[in-house]
Design a protein around this motif. Structure first.
Motif, PDB file in Angstrom:
ATOM      1  N   ASP A   1       2.191 -12.847  -9.091  1.00 13.30           N
ATOM      2  CA  ASP A   1       1.838 -11.574  -8.613  1.00 13.30           C
ATOM      3  C   ASP A   1       1.215 -10.787  -9.992  1.00 13.30           C
ATOM      4  OD1 ASP A   1       2.098  -9.205  -7.063  1.00 13.30           O
ATOM      5  OD2 ASP A   1       3.584  -8.119  -8.424  1.00 13.30           O
ATOM      6  N   HIS A   2       1.536 -10.899 -11.117  1.00 11.73           N
ATOM      7  CA  HIS A   2       0.958 -10.579 -12.262  1.00 11.73           C
ATOM      8  C   HIS A   2      -0.270 -11.078 -12.433  1.00 11.73           C
ATOM      9  CE1 HIS A   2       0.804  -8.757 -16.388  1.00 11.73           C
ATOM     10  NE2 HIS A   2       0.589  -9.953 -16.753  1.00 11.73           N
TER      11      HIS A   2
ATOM     12  N   GLU B   1      -3.468 -13.607 -22.220  1.00 13.64           N
ATOM     13  CA  GLU B   1      -2.110 -14.150 -22.516  1.00 13.64           C
ATOM     14  C   GLU B   1      -1.071 -13.311 -21.425  1.00 13.64           C
ATOM     15  OE1 GLU B   1       1.067 -13.738 -25.873  1.00 13.64           O
ATOM     16  OE2 GLU B   1      -0.875 -14.360 -26.549  1.00 13.64           O
ATOM     17  N   HIS B   2      -0.217 -14.218 -20.805  1.00 12.79           N
ATOM     18  CA  HIS B   2       0.553 -13.573 -19.809  1.00 12.79           C
ATOM     19  C   HIS B   2       1.944 -13.498 -20.133  1.00 12.79           C
ATOM     20  CE1 HIS B   2      -2.275 -13.458 -16.578  1.00 12.79           C
ATOM     21  NE2 HIS B   2      -2.675 -14.898 -16.847  1.00 12.79           N
ATOM     22  N   PRO B   3       2.879 -12.532 -19.937  1.00 13.02           N
ATOM     23  CA  PRO B   3       4.115 -12.302 -20.056  1.00 13.02           C
ATOM     24  C   PRO B   3       5.073 -13.643 -19.460  1.00 13.02           C
ATOM     25  CG  PRO B   3       3.584 -10.753 -18.674  1.00 13.02           C
ATOM     26  CD  PRO B   3       2.495 -11.520 -18.818  1.00 13.02           C
TER      27      PRO B   3
ATOM     28  N   PHE C   1      -0.184 -16.859   1.828  1.00 11.61           N
ATOM     29  CA  PHE C   1      -0.396 -18.170   1.268  1.00 11.61           C
ATOM     30  C   PHE C   1       0.598 -18.400  -0.052  1.00 11.61           C
ATOM     31  CE2 PHE C   1      -2.308 -21.242  -1.552  1.00 11.61           C
ATOM     32  CZ  PHE C   1      -2.486 -22.302  -0.566  1.00 11.61           C
ATOM     33  N   ALA C   2       0.457 -17.428  -0.889  1.00  6.51           N
ATOM     34  CA  ALA C   2       1.470 -17.486  -2.244  1.00  6.51           C
ATOM     35  C   ALA C   2       2.873 -17.512  -1.850  1.00  6.51           C
ATOM     36  CB  ALA C   2       1.061 -16.316  -3.255  1.00  6.51           C
TER      37      ALA C   2
ATOM     38  N   LEU D   1      14.592 -18.673 -10.805  1.00  3.43           N
ATOM     39  CA  LEU D   1      13.255 -19.367 -10.836  1.00  3.43           C
ATOM     40  C   LEU D   1      12.295 -18.620  -9.859  1.00  3.43           C
ATOM     41  CD1 LEU D   1      11.434 -21.735 -11.345  1.00  3.43           C
ATOM     42  CD2 LEU D   1      12.695 -23.253  -9.854  1.00  3.43           C
ATOM     43  N   ALA D   2      12.947 -18.375  -8.637  1.00  2.00           N
ATOM     44  CA  ALA D   2      11.957 -17.858  -7.421  1.00  2.00           C
ATOM     45  C   ALA D   2      11.713 -16.582  -7.997  1.00  2.00           C
ATOM     46  CB  ALA D   2      12.872 -17.656  -6.236  1.00  2.00           C
ATOM     47  N   SER D   3      12.338 -15.763  -8.642  1.00  2.33           N
ATOM     48  CA  SER D   3      11.966 -14.397  -9.135  1.00  2.33           C
ATOM     49  C   SER D   3      10.867 -14.406 -10.242  1.00  2.33           C
ATOM     50  CB  SER D   3      13.232 -13.525  -9.696  1.00  2.33           C
ATOM     51  OG  SER D   3      13.941 -13.278  -8.482  1.00  2.33           O
ATOM     52  N   ASP D   4      11.198 -15.496 -11.043  1.00  2.00           N
ATOM     53  CA  ASP D   4      10.335 -15.604 -12.306  1.00  2.00           C
ATOM     54  C   ASP D   4       8.757 -16.140 -11.967  1.00  2.00           C
ATOM     55  OD1 ASP D   4      12.013 -14.787 -13.992  1.00  2.00           O
ATOM     56  OD2 ASP D   4      12.686 -17.020 -14.810  1.00  2.00           O
ATOM     57  N   LEU D   5       8.687 -16.824 -10.836  1.00  2.00           N
ATOM     58  CA  LEU D   5       7.542 -17.576 -10.261  1.00  2.00           C
ATOM     59  C   LEU D   5       6.753 -16.321  -9.612  1.00  2.00           C
ATOM     60  CD1 LEU D   5       8.258 -21.174  -9.291  1.00  2.00           C
ATOM     61  CD2 LEU D   5       6.992 -20.443 -11.156  1.00  2.00           C
ATOM     62  N   GLU D   6       7.673 -15.652  -8.804  1.00  2.00           N
ATOM     63  CA  GLU D   6       6.939 -14.432  -7.965  1.00  2.00           C
ATOM     64  C   GLU D   6       6.543 -13.535  -8.975  1.00  2.00           C
ATOM     65  OE1 GLU D   6       9.959 -12.951  -5.445  1.00  2.00           O
ATOM     66  OE2 GLU D   6      10.219 -15.018  -4.238  1.00  2.00           O
ATOM     67  N   PHE D   7       7.072 -13.048 -10.010  1.00  2.00           N
ATOM     68  CA  PHE D   7       6.517 -12.208 -10.933  1.00  2.00           C
ATOM     69  C   PHE D   7       5.424 -12.711 -11.603  1.00  2.00           C
ATOM     70  CE2 PHE D   7       5.848 -10.928 -15.336  1.00  2.00           C
ATOM     71  CZ  PHE D   7       6.139  -9.685 -15.476  1.00  2.00           C
ATOM     72  N   LEU D   8       5.279 -13.940 -11.906  1.00  2.00           N
ATOM     73  CA  LEU D   8       4.259 -14.622 -12.501  1.00  2.00           C
ATOM     74  C   LEU D   8       3.006 -14.468 -11.874  1.00  2.00           C
ATOM     75  CD1 LEU D   8       5.212 -17.536 -14.777  1.00  2.00           C
ATOM     76  CD2 LEU D   8       3.914 -15.886 -15.383  1.00  2.00           C
TER      77      LEU D   8
END
Length: 193
Positions: free
Chosen positions: A84-85, A66-68, A172-173, A75-82
């Protein structure tokens, strides 16, 4: 070699099964091999798991994480965090490796189909929530089909790993996420159809 205690035996059997799945797929998992590598007696494997198929299902299920869900306001920061996590969680790397096995096995095994659906739903959930939050902030169009948007974000990663069988590099990410965010943000400028 001394036999592990019950809880240790359970964990050792699951870990060994995941290793075998990643090495050779479902065909590579036998109770004899799990017993030999884990040090857990076959009788204990039967007692804990009932069957080889149940052991495989339970082992793969242990890799579903389960991911936080981030809410940074961007949006950009949220996707990068996800992303990366997700890349840093060991169990997530395992389920990524197991996904092609689950997809294939789901064709004939209802337990694997359920597990595949669970794993995919958990991977989609935080991304979809991040997109919903972006919609509420007006970063993306209010009428955007969020399921299609999730597919747009994860599609290149899935293609890279499962079709090309190449690693997802940080470069790539970054390229994929930058392109996805630009495309998604462009939907905020369009009037609803």
């Amino acid at each position: 070699m001394a036999r592990p205690r019950s809880e240790e035996a359970h964990r050792a059997a699951l870990d060994t099964t995941v290793e075998l799945l990643l090495e050779g797929g479902i065909e590579g998992v036998t109770l004899d091999e799990v017993a030999a590598r884990s040090g857990v007696a076959k009788s204990t494997l039967y007692r804990h798991f009932g069957s080889r198929d149940d052991l495989i299902t339970m082992a793969a299920r242990c890799c579903v994480v389960e991911h936080p869900t981030p809410d940074t306001g961007s949006l950009a920061s949220d996707l990068e965090f996800l992303f990366d996590h997700i890349g840093k969680v060991e169990e997530q790397r395992k389920i990524t490796g197991l996904l092609s096995i689950l997809i294939e096995s789901a064709r004939w095994d209802p337990a694997m189909e359920e597990l595949r659906d669970q794993a995919l739903a958990e991977r989609r959930r935080p991304i979809r929530t991040v997109l919903q939050l972006a919609q509420l902030r007006g970063e993306i169009g209010p009428h955007l089909d969020l399921d299609a948007a999730v597919a747009m974000v994860v599609g290149p990663f899935t293609y890279r790993r499962m079709i090309e069988r190449q690693p997802v590099t940080p470069e790539f990410a970054e390229m994929v996420l930058h392109g996805a965010v630009a495309a998604l943000k462009a939907t905020a400028d369009r009037a609803p159809v």
